[in-house]
Every structure is written in structure tokens, then in C-alpha cells.
Motif scaffolding. Structure first.
Motif, short mmCIF file in Angstrom:
data_model
loop_
_atom_site.label_atom_id
_atom_site.label_comp_id
_atom_site.label_asym_id
_atom_site.label_seq_id
_atom_site.Cartn_x
_atom_site.Cartn_y
_atom_site.Cartn_z
N ILE A 1 0.81 -1.34 -0.13
CA ILE A 1 0.04 -0.13 -0.14
C ILE A 1 0.93 1.35 -0.24
O ILE A 1 0.39 2.12 -0.67
N SER A 2 1.93 1.16 0.61
CA SER A 2 2.91 2.27 0.87
C SER A 2 3.35 2.72 -0.57
O SER A 2 3.70 3.92 -0.95
N MET A 3 3.87 1.61 -1.30
CA MET A 3 4.42 1.82 -2.68
C MET A 3 3.38 2.66 -3.51
O MET A 3 3.81 3.47 -4.32
N LYS A 4 2.05 2.23 -3.55
CA LYS A 4 0.99 2.79 -4.18
C LYS A 4 0.84 4.40 -4.00
O LYS A 4 0.65 5.11 -4.78
N LEU A 5 0.93 4.55 -2.55
CA LEU A 5 0.60 6.16 -2.09
C LEU A 5 1.87 6.82 -2.46
O LEU A 5 1.60 7.98 -2.44
N HIS A 6 2.88 6.36 -2.30
CA HIS A 6 4.26 7.01 -2.46
C HIS A 6 5.15 6.64 -3.72
O HIS A 6 5.82 5.62 -3.31
#
Length: 103
Positions: free
Chosen positions: A19-24
Motif C-alpha cells: 500500500i505504501s508503494m502505491k501511495l508514495h
């Protein structure tokens, strides 16, 4: 001392970083894998000195379960020292929650 990491711990870590890689978008896979590897390595290192960390103090479900807690790579790690059927002690890691989701 042997260390056993429950599958749900691995899942929680990988889901958080996915999720972090999608958001950032600037957070790349190489950086994430470095963090994950350091985190997993630190969890296995708990077998060296498992008793030095305090009992969980904030998360009610962890307190009720009698977990100890440490923080690595911004993840709170919940574990207990268990004894197997042969009387050997081992570290069992039951949960991991990123600091941003810890309550």
C-alpha cells in the motif's frame, strides 16, 4: 534461541509496504526490500536476548495476550517466549503493526 514468525506477521508487513508503494511512488521496491530484510533480521535477532524488552503497554489485545514488544523499522513487534513439548524455549512472534497504524 529459536525464533518462529507467524505467517500473519509476514502478511502484515508486506501488505503495509504494498500500500505504501502505491501511495508514495518515490518509494521503490529496492528500498522496501531493504527495510523488510532488516526487519526480518531484527526479528530473528530477538532469539539472542528475548527478555530485554518490556511487556506491551498500549495495545489492549497484546497486553491481554501477555506479549512483549519491541520496535524495529517503525514496526511494533509483539512476541512471547514460549516452551515447546520438549521443554525448549523459543521466541514466537505473533503480530506486527506499523507505528502509523498502532493504536
Amino acid at each position: 534461541m529459536k525464533v518462529i514468525i507467524e505467517e500473519q506477521v509476514h502478511q502484515a508487513i508486506l501488505e503495509f509496504y504494498a500500500i505504501s508503494m502505491k501511495l508514495h511512488p518515490s518509494l521503490d521496491e529496492e528500498t522496501v526490500m531493504g527495510k523488510v530484510n532488516r526487519l526480518i533480521g531484527a526479528m530473528y535477532d530477538l532469539g539472542k536476548h528475548p527478555g530485554i524488552y518490556a511487556e506491551a503497554r498500549l495495545k489492549k489485545s497484546w497486553i491481554a495476550a501477555g506479549y512483549r514488544e519491541t520496535i524495529v523499522e517503525d514496526f511494533h513487534i509483539a512476541y512471547r517466549v514460549e516452551t515447546d513439548e520438549d521443554g525448549e524455549q523459543y521466541v514466537a512472534i505473533y503480530d506486527a503493526v506499523h507505528s502509523k497504524l498502532y493504536y
